[in-house]
Design a protein around this motif. Structure first.
Motif, PDB file in Angstrom:
ATOM      1  N   ARG A   1      -4.809  -0.422  -4.584  1.00  0.00           N
ATOM      2  CA  ARG A   1      -5.514   1.131  -5.657  1.00  0.00           C
ATOM      3  C   ARG A   1      -4.897   0.708  -5.975  1.00  0.00           C
TER       4      ARG A   1
ATOM      5  N   SER B   1      -3.202  -0.854   1.412  1.00  0.00           N
ATOM      6  CA  SER B   1      -4.108   0.182   0.941  1.00  0.00           C
ATOM      7  C   SER B   1      -3.807  -0.008  -0.572  1.00  0.00           C
TER       8      SER B   1
ATOM      9  N   LYS C   1      -9.196  -6.493  -4.183  1.00  0.00           N
ATOM     10  CA  LYS C   1      -8.814  -6.880  -3.292  1.00  0.00           C
ATOM     11  C   LYS C   1      -8.294  -8.328  -2.428  1.00  0.00           C
TER      12      LYS C   1
END
Length: 313
Positions: free
Chosen positions: A131, A127, A136
């Protein structure tokens, strides 16, 4: 160049002006770069690189050329660029990468003459990685690439830019992973460069705060550091080696021996000065241009509106 001043010994070359990531500290999507600096994507031509390096090495002793970007592995002639540097007898040839590139490239670069790889690893969690990078992609793939480079006998380092509110809580996990794999890790203060100039103070996490975070779990002591190193190194009782690059709070400008080149072949003497210089075709004119570049060097890091990816970040 002036005998009583510093000298250029390391050249950092941004071989292309774009990246496959949009990291929050370099190229956030909502904060576009100024188009008057680079209105379009540029790739450094291998012949141009060779001619510029030969001009430079006829006047200064370059002990290292470091290929950066943007993301240098996006350059279709990357292996050829490395080969040309090797042919010019550059002893240390390094590259900094985000680790997302085609299989087999590390071996090709090694055979061409590459001696070191630095990897940007800003988060150990999926994650956090998404960020910070705005992509992704599996962080596990990056970790495998780092270990792969080590298996090929390259000198490997990991760089982590620390931003408050993003990844300061991951410092210990990153240090543990790097240490257990016997890879030095360098924690960087967030540098006041490019699009995030105004938000710099909100995200800044100092070298002292980084040391305090590490000291909460580890005892450490100074580790031998080269005089011209941008990092100050330490080693934990467990043998984990880490460095801290503190441009803002503990500047090392006085010992800076770096010259920078962009993807158009222009040179820059200082990261805090966006003045660029064209290297003349006449070798006899090169010393004057190098002296001009040297005079732009600051005694204190102040940052620049120019994004790091344009001048060998």
């Amino acid at each position: 160049m002036k005998a009583n001043t510093r000298k250029f010994e390391v050249l950092r070359v941004s071989i292309l002006s774009h990246c496959s990531f949009a990291c929050v500290y370099c190229a956030p999507k909502n904060k576009p770069d100024r188009t008057d600096f680079y209105p379009k994507i540029h790739y450094l031509n291998p012949e141009l690189l060779e001619s510029k390096i030969r001009l430079l090495t006829s006047h200064i002793q370059l002990k290292e050329v470091h290929l950066t970007g943007g993301e240098p592995t996006l350059h279709k002639d990357l292996v050829l660029l490395i080969q040309k540097l090797k042919e010019i007898s550059i002893d240390e040839i390094a590259i900094t990468s985000n680790g997302f590139f085609e299989d087999g490239l590390i071996q090709k670069m090694k055979l061409a003459g590459l001696t070191r790889m630095n990897f940007s690893l800003d988060s150990f969690s999926q994650s956090g990685f998404e960020r910070l990078s705005d992509r992704k992609l599996p962080v596990e793939r990056l970790l495998k690439r780092i270990l792969e480079a080590k298996t090929f006998g390259l000198d490997v380092k990991v760089n982590c830019t620390v931003l408050k509110g993003f990844n300061e809580s991951e410092i210990l996990n990153l240090l543990q992973w790097a240490g257990e794999n016997e890879i030095p890790i360098r924690f960087l203060e967030f540098m006041k460069m490019g699009p995030l100039q105004e938000e710099h103070s909100n995200c800044f996490y100092s070298a002292e705060e980084i040391r305090e975070t590490i000291h909460s779990q580890y005892n450490f002591r100074p580790y031998p550091t080269a005089p011209d190193s941008t990092a100050t190194y330490h080693i934990t009782d467990e043998g984990f080696i880490f460095g801290i690059i503190a441009n803002h709070t503990e500047p090392f400008c006085e010992g800076c021996n770096r010259l920078r080149m962009d993807s158009l072949g222009r040179i820059y003497g200082c990261l805090s000065d966006q003045t660029s210089f064209d290297l003349p075709s006449e070798p006899s004119d090169v010393p004057f241009v190098l002296e001009q570049a040297m005079e732009t060097k600051k005694t204190q890091f102040t940052g620049s509106e120019l994004s790091m990816k344009f001048i060998g970040g």
